[in-house]
Design a protein around this motif. Structure first.
Motif, PDB file in Angstrom:
ATOM      1  N   ASP A   1       0.847  -1.188   0.000  1.00 34.10           N
ATOM      2  CA  ASP A   1       0.000   0.000   0.000  1.00 34.10           C
ATOM      3  C   ASP A   1       0.892   1.250   0.000  1.00 34.10           C
TER       4      ASP A   1
ATOM      5  N   ALA B   1       0.153   3.822   2.593  1.00 37.53           N
ATOM      6  CA  ALA B   1       0.702   3.532   3.925  1.00 37.53           C
ATOM      7  C   ALA B   1       2.172   3.942   3.984  1.00 37.53           C
TER       8      ALA B   1
ATOM      9  N   ASN C   1       3.522   6.708   6.503  1.00 36.62           N
ATOM     10  CA  ASN C   1       4.556   6.401   7.498  1.00 36.62           C
ATOM     11  C   ASN C   1       5.691   7.414   7.417  1.00 36.62           C
TER      12      ASN C   1
ATOM     13  N   GLY D   1       6.346   0.484   8.017  1.00 33.79           N
ATOM     14  CA  GLY D   1       5.233   0.417   8.958  1.00 33.79           C
ATOM     15  C   GLY D   1       5.483  -0.376  10.221  1.00 33.79           C
TER      16      GLY D   1
ATOM     17  N   SER E   1       3.351  -1.149  16.199  1.00 36.52           N
ATOM     18  CA  SER E   1       3.624  -0.054  15.266  1.00 36.52           C
ATOM     19  C   SER E   1       2.531   1.013  15.332  1.00 36.52           C
ATOM     20  N   ALA E   2       1.280   0.569  15.605  1.00 35.61           N
ATOM     21  CA  ALA E   2       0.179   1.546  15.680  1.00 35.61           C
ATOM     22  C   ALA E   2       0.427   2.564  16.789  1.00 35.61           C
TER      23      ALA E   2
ATOM     24  N   THR F   1       1.700   2.231   9.889  1.00 31.97           N
ATOM     25  CA  THR F   1       0.834   1.193   9.319  1.00 31.97           C
ATOM     26  C   THR F   1       1.670   0.251   8.461  1.00 31.97           C
TER      27      THR F   1
ATOM     28  N   PRO G   1      -1.503  -5.614   7.741  1.00 29.49           N
ATOM     29  CA  PRO G   1      -1.350  -4.524   8.701  1.00 29.49           C
ATOM     30  C   PRO G   1      -1.771  -4.890  10.121  1.00 29.49           C
TER      31      PRO G   1
ATOM     32  N   ARG H   1      -5.009  -5.735  11.226  1.00 26.72           N
ATOM     33  CA  ARG H   1      -6.246  -5.001  11.513  1.00 26.72           C
ATOM     34  C   ARG H   1      -6.938  -5.561  12.752  1.00 26.72           C
TER      35      ARG H   1
ATOM     36  N   THR I   1       0.911 -10.148  11.697  1.00 27.97           N
ATOM     37  CA  THR I   1       1.819  -9.161  11.106  1.00 27.97           C
ATOM     38  C   THR I   1       3.163  -9.851  10.862  1.00 27.97           C
TER      39      THR I   1
END
Ligand SMILES: *Cc1c(COP(=O)(O)O)cnc(C)c1O
Length: 452
Positions: A34, A37, A41, A264, A274-275, A280, A394, A396, A404
């Motif tokens: 992506d 993303a 980042n 990410g 990472s969030a 991401t 990612p 989610r 991940t």
């Protein structure tokens, strides 16, 4: 109707959808990156560096084919996100960036690993690429090349502040300054910068490591003083990788060099998710199942019989293996298997009629495939050949069961960096959100078949 554990991808056009279908025909696994993303980042790193008040610029580290994400698309996304420098270990990648249209008007490029006797130094100097110099031999060779080309070579002096890898040590630095001084004075070398690399900045919770990073910083500042005293005050000092860019704002100096953040990820899961850093994960690795079948309890799975089914079950073939860069160390063992030990294999997100489930690589990873014990009947779950599964993405949400690259790193006993960089190029790389990130005049730099 096959079940799909991947997100429903947003194609930018009808040809994006065609490209996706063609990629599925071409290979039963795809790495979907992506670009929005990646750009986001980089924007986040640039924002953080801006907040530190240092005025530092940010380099997107795109070595090793942009950590496996694809050199050119990732470099363009990094620039779109505000990077003003790109970094590659290998000169070949630095030259490729320039050759494919990322000129000196767009960003500076630094490269740092070469066999200096054979590397195309003349081409690098002509292409206005900055070179790391960390030994007397390298300084000599770069000086000779600059004289040949008739243009000063832009160099960054690499120093070893404790990492024990490249660069001048404090003990060898006087002789380095003795050689660099005249070359700078006569205009053969433009001594642009001073840089070093940190060994343990990714573990800010370990007091010994914090002390060790502090010692590296003190050592770096000493090198800086010695260069300044020798009349070669470095204009651009850089020390911070992703970890230090995130947790050591006081050492952003004039430039920081984040790599893994662009893709990410935080450098070490001990730093959190990472969030937590507004990052991401950009890559999703998915595959389409091959043979799905039922097996009775006690059936051996794969080479070495390291896994025996514990009940009547179904299995599915996930058609990526170690020849794709799936780590064999992410194989699954169970207590009934030949080793008598349990090791949880790499996680895979599977979609069933009842919702998403996490299953694991069961038995040894093979060259082109892995086997997944579905721990239940495929017919009840509605799982069929051709269904799309996700190895990592990612990550989610909670109930999503989406692994991940950190989860794969844990299963394989490695780090996320190695999970991406090991992925072979026989897995197609496909790019999402291209028109939102790539300028129309750069669009020709991407392989049209890779645009979703
Ligand atoms: C790889 C590398 C980086 C980036 O490290 P990350 O941990 O990915 O941020 C920075 N500087 C140098 C010299 C590197 O080799």
């Amino acid at each position: 109707m096959s079940l799909n554990a991947a997100p429903s991808w947003e194609f930018s056009s009808a040809s994006g959808r065609d490209n996706y279908e063609k990629a599925l025909e071409d290979y039963p696994g795809q790495a979907i990156v992506d670009l929005a993303a990646l750009k986001g980042n980089m924007e986040e790193m640039v924002r953080r560096v801006g907040e530190s008040g240092s005025g530092a610029q940010v380099m997107g580290v795109v070595k090793a084919d942009a950590y496996g994400h694809g050199l050119i698309p990732a470099a363009l996304a990094a620039l779109a996100g505000g990077a003003t420098w790109l970094g590659t270990a290998q000169p070949r990648e630095a030259l490729r960036l320039r050759r494919e249209g990322i000129g000196p008007d767009r960003c500076r490029i630094l490269t740092w690993i070469y066999n200096v006797d054979k590397a195309p130094l003349d081409d690098l100097i002509r292409a206005d690429i900055d070179l790391a110099v960390g030994s007397l031999h390298i300084v000599d060779r770069v000086g000779e090349a600059a004289r040949r080309v008739g243009v000063p070579a832009r160099v960054h002096v690499k120093v070893d502040t404790g990492f024990g890898r490249n660069g001048f040590t404090p003990q060898s630095f006087d002789s380095a300054l003795d050689v660099l001084g005249p070359l700078a004075a006569e205009g053969t070398l433009d001594v642009v910068g001073l840089f070093s690399h940190l060994a343990v900045a990714d573990m800010p919770d370990v007091p010994d490591f914090v002390a060790s990073t502090d010692a590296q910083i003190a050592c770096f500042e000493d090198f800086d003083r010695r260069m300044t005293d020798a009349g070669m005050k470095p204009r651009i000092r850089h020390l911070a990788n992703t970890a230090a860019t995130l947790n050591r704002p006081e050492i952003h100096y004039e430039l920081t060099r984040p790599g893994i953040a662009l893709y990410g990820y935080e450098p070490d899961p001990s730093m959190g998710r990472s969030a937590d850093y507004g990052l991401t994960p950009a890559m999703t690795l998915q595959a389409q199942l091959s043979t799905v079948k039922d097996l009775e309890a006690g059936h051996g799975i794969s080479y070495g019989r390291t896994y025996l089914t514990s009940a009547d079950t179904s299995t599915a073939i996930m058609p990526l293996g170690y020849a794709d860069g799936i780590h064999r160390s992410a194989s699954g063992f169970d207590a009934q298997g030949s080793t008598g030990t349990t090791h949880r294999g790499g996680p895979v997100r599977l979609m069933t009629k009842q919702g998403p489930r996490l299953v694991r690589v069961s038995g040894r990873v093979c060259m082109d495939q892995c086997i997944l014990d579905l721990e239940g009947k495929a017919s009840t779950m509605g799982v069929q050949e051709g269904d799309t599964v996700v190895l990592f993405g990612p990550g989610r949400g909670e109930g999503f069961c989406e692994p991940t690259a950190d989860d794969w790193a844990r299963a394989a006993g490695t780090i996320s960096y190695e999970i991406f960089t090991c992925l072979r190029n026989r897995i197609p790389r496909l790019y999402l959100h291209v028109p939102e990130v790539i300028n129309p005049e750069d669009m020709h730099l991407l392989d049209p078949a890779s645009i979703l």
